[in-house]
Design a protein around this motif. Sequence first.
Motif, mmCIF file in Angstrom:
data_model
loop_
_atom_site.group_PDB
_atom_site.id
_atom_site.type_symbol
_atom_site.label_atom_id
_atom_site.label_comp_id
_atom_site.label_asym_id
_atom_site.label_seq_id
_atom_site.Cartn_x
_atom_site.Cartn_y
_atom_site.Cartn_z
ATOM 1 N N THR A 200 0.844 -1.162 0.009
ATOM 2 C CA THR A 200 -0.146 0.024 0.029
ATOM 3 C C THR A 200 0.833 1.271 -0.158
ATOM 4 O OG1 THR A 200 -0.163 0.029 2.345
ATOM 5 C CG2 THR A 200 -2.134 -1.060 1.164
ATOM 6 N N LEU A 201 2.155 1.135 0.703
ATOM 7 C CA LEU A 201 3.167 2.401 0.568
ATOM 8 C C LEU A 201 3.308 2.731 -0.880
ATOM 9 C CD1 LEU A 201 5.077 3.843 2.591
ATOM 10 C CD2 LEU A 201 6.855 2.231 1.507
ATOM 11 N N PRO A 202 2.910 4.152 -1.121
ATOM 12 C CA PRO A 202 3.302 4.911 -2.189
ATOM 13 C C PRO A 202 4.900 5.034 -2.546
ATOM 14 C CG PRO A 202 2.052 6.399 -0.702
ATOM 15 C CD PRO A 202 2.252 4.875 -0.045
ATOM 16 N N SER A 254 17.413 4.490 0.022
ATOM 17 C CA SER A 254 17.072 3.792 1.378
ATOM 18 C C SER A 254 17.693 4.170 2.438
ATOM 19 C CB SER A 254 16.858 2.320 0.822
ATOM 20 O OG SER A 254 18.242 2.091 0.786
ATOM 21 N N ILE A 255 17.345 3.793 3.633
ATOM 22 C CA ILE A 255 18.032 3.776 4.901
ATOM 23 C C ILE A 255 19.198 2.698 4.867
ATOM 24 C CG2 ILE A 255 17.858 3.418 7.359
ATOM 25 C CD1 ILE A 255 14.926 4.395 7.367
ATOM 26 N N GLN A 256 18.930 1.631 3.970
ATOM 27 C CA GLN A 256 19.897 0.477 3.831
ATOM 28 C C GLN A 256 21.089 1.182 3.226
ATOM 29 O OE1 GLN A 256 16.440 0.216 3.604
ATOM 30 N NE2 GLN A 256 15.939 -2.112 3.648
ATOM 31 N N ASN A 281 16.435 2.913 12.718
ATOM 32 C CA ASN A 281 14.858 2.832 12.996
ATOM 33 C C ASN A 281 14.312 3.907 12.042
ATOM 34 O OD1 ASN A 281 12.507 3.059 15.393
ATOM 35 N ND2 ASN A 281 13.540 1.279 15.313
ATOM 36 N N ASN A 282 13.251 3.468 11.443
ATOM 37 C CA ASN A 282 12.678 4.517 10.498
ATOM 38 C C ASN A 282 11.580 5.356 11.304
ATOM 39 O OD1 ASN A 282 11.701 5.890 8.501
ATOM 40 N ND2 ASN A 282 11.398 4.043 7.096
ATOM 41 N N ARG A 283 11.536 6.357 11.227
ATOM 42 C CA ARG A 283 10.580 7.384 12.070
ATOM 43 C C ARG A 283 10.095 8.631 10.920
ATOM 44 N NH1 ARG A 283 9.713 6.271 17.445
ATOM 45 N NH2 ARG A 283 10.895 4.084 17.743
ATOM 46 N N PHE A 310 13.098 -1.263 10.783
ATOM 47 C CA PHE A 310 14.515 -1.146 11.164
ATOM 48 C C PHE A 310 15.493 -1.930 10.301
ATOM 49 C CE2 PHE A 310 12.524 -4.911 13.243
ATOM 50 C CZ PHE A 310 13.477 -6.057 13.212
ATOM 51 N N GLN A 311 16.534 -1.577 10.409
ATOM 52 C CA GLN A 311 17.745 -2.234 9.683
ATOM 53 C C GLN A 311 18.700 -2.550 10.638
ATOM 54 O OE1 GLN A 311 16.350 1.016 8.729
ATOM 55 N NE2 GLN A 311 15.065 0.000 7.173
ATOM 56 N N VAL A 312 19.548 -3.661 10.507
ATOM 57 C CA VAL A 312 20.432 -3.920 11.352
ATOM 58 C C VAL A 312 21.631 -4.567 10.264
ATOM 59 C CG1 VAL A 312 21.588 -5.547 13.130
ATOM 60 C CG2 VAL A 312 19.366 -4.721 13.314
HETATM 61 O O1 LIG Z 1 14.614 3.385 3.839
HETATM 62 C C1 LIG Z 1 13.486 2.347 3.716
HETATM 63 N N1 LIG Z 1 13.920 1.124 3.424
HETATM 64 C C2 LIG Z 1 12.888 0.211 3.734
HETATM 65 O O2 LIG Z 1 13.209 -1.053 3.783
HETATM 66 C C3 LIG Z 1 11.608 0.580 3.863
HETATM 67 N N2 LIG Z 1 10.473 -0.123 4.048
HETATM 68 C C4 LIG Z 1 9.441 0.830 4.050
HETATM 69 O O3 LIG Z 1 8.084 0.648 4.206
HETATM 70 N N3 LIG Z 1 9.998 1.997 4.090
HETATM 71 C C5 LIG Z 1 11.276 2.180 3.874
HETATM 72 N N4 LIG Z 1 12.282 2.757 3.977
#
Ligand SMILES: O=c1[nH]c(=O)c2[nH]c(=O)[nH]c2[nH]1
Length: 325
Positions: A200-202, A254-256, A281-283, A310-312
């Motif tokens: 659903t995420l645009p 991306s945060i990754q 952590n995605n805020r 979140f990403q690790v």
């Molecule tokens: O930087 C992001 N990485 C994701 O993997 C992800 N997934 C998401 O819904 N938003 C984001 N943002």
Amino acid sequence: MKTKPLRETTTRTMYYGKGDVFVYRTYAKPLKGIKQIPESAFFGRKNTILGMDIRIALKGEAFLPSFTTGDNSLVIATDSMKNFILYHAGEYEGATMEGFLEYVSKEFFKQYAHVQGVVISGRQLPFIEVDVPAEDGGFKPSATVFRQRQLEYPVALLEMARTEDDDYEIVEQSSGIEGLHLVKVRGSSFHGYIKDEFTTLPEAFDRPLFIYLTIRWRYKNGKDARGKYPVNYVCAEQVVHIAQTVFAEENSPSIQHLVYTIGKRILDRFPQLTEVMFESNNRTWETVLDEIPSSLEGKVFTDPQPPYGFQVFSMTPEDLGTGEG
Ligand SMILES: O=c1[nH]c(=O)c2[nH]c(=O)[nH]c2[nH]1
């Protein structure tokens, strides 16, 4: 077939200690002579206040009877551990929290022959000099008044073990920064991910990106964490400055990829490190108003609802020379 006895190959988990030992040491040795890097004007720490929240745990087979039979004859009261840490804060001659953790661990081994292992960690409590008016009409840092910084703080962890020849060795050491909150109002994107019946995420081509970050690092030589040779010490403040500089420079997909790019810069600037680890952590704020009448660029956002992504990710110097950024 005979059933195996419990714990034939593993030893039981057993340790005890004291947490939240708050230590404020004033006029500790200043940390001078660190390596200068292009991302940071940080030159060192005056250490007028070296504030730490310390957690210590002691290990040793000698503590078993205290659990199994209630025999306290070899128990070091956790209250005494607290006093031990506080007393040695006054004896410490170094300039870093990592050095203090190592110093205290060694003193525990020296004082109590039945202690076989020490696991000690610390959260530094940063105090920032406030600016006060100077004689020339400008401002200068106060020598005596400080403001406690509430957000990000340096952390360190040390595990030491007594060796067979009654010396001590480092089993594990890491340093880090926790609670770093960074937001970039424009110039980040997130698109190209899997689209299916659950999506659903645009896609976002210019999103405001808000991240909470923990960064930890390990030295090739754990002794460099002590700060005895400041040029080999990695200051958490400089790591923060690298993270914020890379965030400002990167148009991150991306945060990754953002944490990967930050990690490469940290490893490039500090070849004395063997590993850098991230927890992000995605805020990212939710957009409430995409356009507002009074401003060409302004928008209105609000905090995101849980759950949070979140990403690790961990990296080693082998990651230098691979990938992009
Ligand atoms: O930087 C992001 N990485 C994701 O993997 C992800 N997934 C998401 O819904 N938003 C984001 N943002």
